[in-house]
Design an enzyme around this catalytic site. Structure first.
Site, PDB file in Angstrom:
ATOM      1  N   GLU A  20      21.082  11.694   7.514  1.00 50.34           N
ATOM      2  CA  GLU A  20      21.068  13.144   7.702  1.00 50.34           C
ATOM      3  C   GLU A  20      21.909  13.394   8.931  1.00 50.34           C
ATOM      4  OE1 GLU A  20      17.192  14.998   8.550  1.00 50.34           O
ATOM      5  OE2 GLU A  20      18.478  16.344   9.708  1.00 50.34           O
ATOM      6  N   CYS A  23      17.748  20.105  13.499  1.00 48.69           N
ATOM      7  CA  CYS A  23      18.831  19.963  12.523  1.00 48.69           C
ATOM      8  C   CYS A  23      18.889  21.164  11.587  1.00 48.69           C
ATOM      9  CB  CYS A  23      18.672  18.685  11.721  1.00 48.69           C
ATOM     10  SG  CYS A  23      16.968  18.375  11.225  1.00 48.69           S
ATOM     11  N   GLY A  48      20.726  11.910  12.720  1.00 45.01           N
ATOM     12  CA  GLY A  48      21.466  12.028  13.972  1.00 45.01           C
ATOM     13  C   GLY A  48      22.771  12.779  13.796  1.00 45.01           C
ATOM     14  N   SER A  49      23.747  12.391  14.582  1.00 44.66           N
ATOM     15  CA  SER A  49      25.005  13.139  14.637  1.00 44.66           C
ATOM     16  C   SER A  49      25.937  12.755  13.494  1.00 44.66           C
ATOM     17  CB  SER A  49      25.715  12.864  15.958  1.00 44.66           C
ATOM     18  OG  SER A  49      26.184  11.529  15.971  1.00 44.66           O
TER      19      SER A  49
END
Lengths: 510, 510
Positions: A245, A282, A221-222
């Site tokens: 990640e 991503c 995610g962020s």
């Protein structure tokens, strides 16, 4: 009062239906305890492998329904989601093969040796055991492959760890469907359904990483969300591994020779990669270094055409749309930045793709353009035009860690072990976990040698979340010293009843 | 004004001589930068292996001087220190062998395959590269094997990482001597001496873990110090791996059958293990569960005799002595605790060994006796007398993570795959990284299958600080995708010019 969890149609922004409720602290506790209690049922590798294969079969069988559910909540489209489902079930089956083979147990046996080393050596036998309950934080942009039935879940179950997934709010209904399929697969093999837990809600996610019985966490995610959870994992009375990640710019360098030889193809390829999945990958290439001059111009012209021709896409949610729109606006306002194709909004969460250009020298001239070196989620990329190799090096020196770094080079450069291509590759290598030559980073192959991770903020650990070695994240070694054969786990017995690959007294057997 | 660093004689508490000054923030920065600048010199594996072997040779050559320096600062005695030096140089040579073999590079090659998986697979090749500068925090209790030339340094250099060691204040002079030997070894192979840095001082240690160019850290020491550094590593803008070995109680369970068959031998063995190195081992057995009744009484009687016969020893420093004395006092004051042999003080830091007993039921009856489940550094152990297996289980359920857990069983129990021994081993397994049967945890063999680590607080990660796999801590994987042969590192070329063990398309080679 339990807070309702709604499934939302990103195409309209309207609530579709209530699919769940947010988990209370008590429910998180119960879910984790149930998963913990179920952990021993996963001890048998044969059952685990069969469970993973059945999960893949059942997901494939429910494919139409799963894809429809995911499309309704993500607008990613049946084409992309069909591919994502195939990737997801392939991944489950790959981990089943890995479980069967058993190399991940990393069995090392050193027999007692009175003459070894500075002191007599006792009998030592080491292998790896599952860590315990794994918390999985599902990604918004991959409702299948990086969510409930995704790589973290598959690798954790393969390792013998029950999982509790924190559903992503962008696809709660899909999460419920997938969790029920996984549980059905578990039941088919006599496993407690609680080996796969599912919770909804922000607070539930925070509660999960703090739960004393959670032994490790996987996150996609962020940077903001991932860092907060990473910090919570590290601050626990008993810290746990947090494999997150978080974010990646994924720089691309195009050499003059590459631009000369394949300028049009590179522009077109870049457009395809940066707009794939509405730019919500991503590994989207977010910064592309292109030479000034006519060859580089051809790259930009081809990119302009291809991006202009790209159909609009619907972003996952309103928050992402707002961040995308604001991100473009702030970047476009910086001195020297131009927008050959300005990304636009239309309809609810629908946006068109675009890109920005900037002289590369601006990026290494103080911090005024630092924003351009941050990931901007959505269908946009930044093309930095460079005058010479020195400018490229200066930009690369400012980059944070990345999942990928890509080099586009010419034919002669490909054949030369020394020269600009080798120099550039050496400069890119410290920046990323995967290096590509003449390709595009999107489309992360599921393969033994894959590495999907990189220096922070790409990932918070040195591990990978894709590929065979992802299983290593959920294991810890244990050594048995001078333990009678009758009391050894079968994995460590001399007669190797499970037929495991292993290393005995320094010699590999397999 | 640079703060002086004194070498202190623990036998007298007197300053011997000033051997260094504390590093200022600028000096820490310079040391790390110099190590960082030197990192590429370590890229050649052949040179690295030769360097490690020369370091071992030079340390052996300087043995008498090194041992004298270490004894003067630690009072551990020439016998123990001779053994520790042998272990240290053996460890350096073992890592040289590991470097030569190259299995740690974990080379995986998947050739392009248009038919693999759900999508055509590109050529992918993965191996491991060094992380960068490693900060090593030396241990007080091992001036050689876990300090400047110890396992963290040896494994980091083997991985190709320069190290900056934070010297332990209990042996700054020994640290200087050892660092100069390592640097001399580096110079012999044309390596910059800066591949081994050394700093002194508390603030320097904190500065080190926060330095942006430090990529990972290894630590052996107390829970308090280790946790503070762990938290600092996690709180950095770019978090780094922190491999800390913090503290361990090392529980031992003696079954009724074992006590009956070998009561005297167990008591004597325990006395030897708990007093070794004046009880200053991280794997000292700190809690021993012994049955009530005549067989268990024989264990305690034999322990009493052997401990009473143990010569006094000098602790490493006054802080450890004070903590030891206070630790005994506070524990002995708890209800139900008796001191068959009370540890005592005499002279500066000299203490005599002792042990405490307590009914096991007290340990699981609320938190009143929680202190007995914490490590007490020095020559003391706690013998908890249990009535039945249920009481043992209740105590084990309260234990934190450990480096080791030990089981002493009888002959028949050793031969039975089921029964009390198997049950106890299953209960001990989640508590520790190394399980021993009928042995003592002190004396951690340097061997490929060794695992010296365990659930927190034993270690802050799932890794080991002893044994071949300790090298894995200082590496990160990198994958190359579709990279032309001329640009691939030699480790990843099809023709395998370095002759590395590897796995190609799923098949292991050598």
């Amino acid at each position: 009062m339990a807070a309702p969890v709604w499934s939302v149609d990103p195409r309209t922004g309207k609530q579709r239906e209530q699919v769940a409720v947010e988990a209370t602290a008590e429910e998180v506790d119960q879910t984790v305890r149930a998963a913990y209690a179920a952990r021993k049922a996963l001890a048998d590798r044969t059952v685990r492998a069969a469970f993973l294969r059945t999960a893949a079969d059942l997901l494939d069988g429910a494919g139409e329904f799963v894809i429809e559910a995911a499309d309704a909540e993500t607008a990613l489209g049946p084409g992309r989601l069909t591919g994502e489902l195939a990737r997801t079930t392939y991944q489950l089956r790959s981990f089943a093969d890995i479980v069967d083979e058993g190399a991940f147990l990393d069995v090392l046996i050193d027999h007692a040796d009175p003459d070894a080393g500075p002191a007599p050596r006792p009998d030592l036998r080491r292998y790896k055991v599952p860590l315990g309950v794994v918390a999985v934080y599902a990604a918004g942009n991959f409702p299948l492959a990086f969510s409930v039935p995704g790589g973290d879940t598959a690798s954790a179950l393969a390792a013998g760890c029950p999982v509790v997934v924190k559903a992503h709010p962008d696809h709660p209904g899909t999460s419920e469907v997938c969790a029920s399929v996984l549980r059905r697969a578990a039941a088919r093999h006599g496993l407690p359904e609680e080996v796969v837990g599912l919770v909804h809600g922000f607070d539930a996610g925070v509660g999960l990483v703090r739960h004393p019985l959670v032994a490790a966490a996987g996150f996609t995610g962020s940077i903001r969300g991932g860092r907060a959870l990473h910090d919570a994992a590290a601050a626990r009375p008993t810290p746990i591994p947090f494999h997150g990640e978080l974010g990646s710019l994924n720089p691309v360098v195009v050499t003059e020779a590459a631009a000369e030889e394949r300028g049009e193809a590179i522009g077109g390829g870049l457009a395809g990669s940066m707009t794939l999945g509405v730019g919500q990958y991503c590994v989207k290439p977010g910064l592309v270094l292109v030479p000034v001059g006519p060859a580089g111009d051809r790259v930009v012209r081809s990119l302009t055409e291809a991006v202009s021709d790209t159909a609009e896409g619907v972003l996952l949610d309103a928050r992402i749309r707002d961040a995308f729109v604001a991100g473009i606006r702030d970047r476009a306002a910086l001195p020297g930045v131009e927008s050959p194709v300005t990304p636009g909004e239309s309809g609810e969460n629908a946006v068109s793709a675009g890109f920005l250009t900037v002289p590369a020298a601006r990026l290494s001239d103080g911090d005024g353009h630092a924003l351009l070196l941050e990931e901007c989620f959505g269908p946009v990329t930044v093309v930095a035009r460079y005058e010479d190799e020195t400018e490229v090096s200066a930009v690369l020196a400012r980059l944070p860690g990345n999942l990928t770094a890509t080099l586009h080079i010419g034919e002669e450069e490909s054949a030369a072990g020394e020269g600009p291509a080798a120099r550039l590759l050496a400069e890119l290598a410290p920046l990323a976990g995967r290096l590509l030559v003449n390709g595009w980073p999107t489309g992360v192959a599921v393969a033994p040698a894959q590495h999907h991770g990189g220096p922070y903020p790409a990932t918070t650990s040195t591990s990978t979340s894709v590929g065979g070695t992802a299983i290593e994240r959920w294991l810890r070694p244990v050594a048995f010293q001078s333990t009678p054969a009758a009391l050894l786990p079968p994995e460590l017995r001399d007669d190797n009843p499970l037929g495991l690959p292993r290393r005995v007294d320094g010699r590999r057997e397999s």
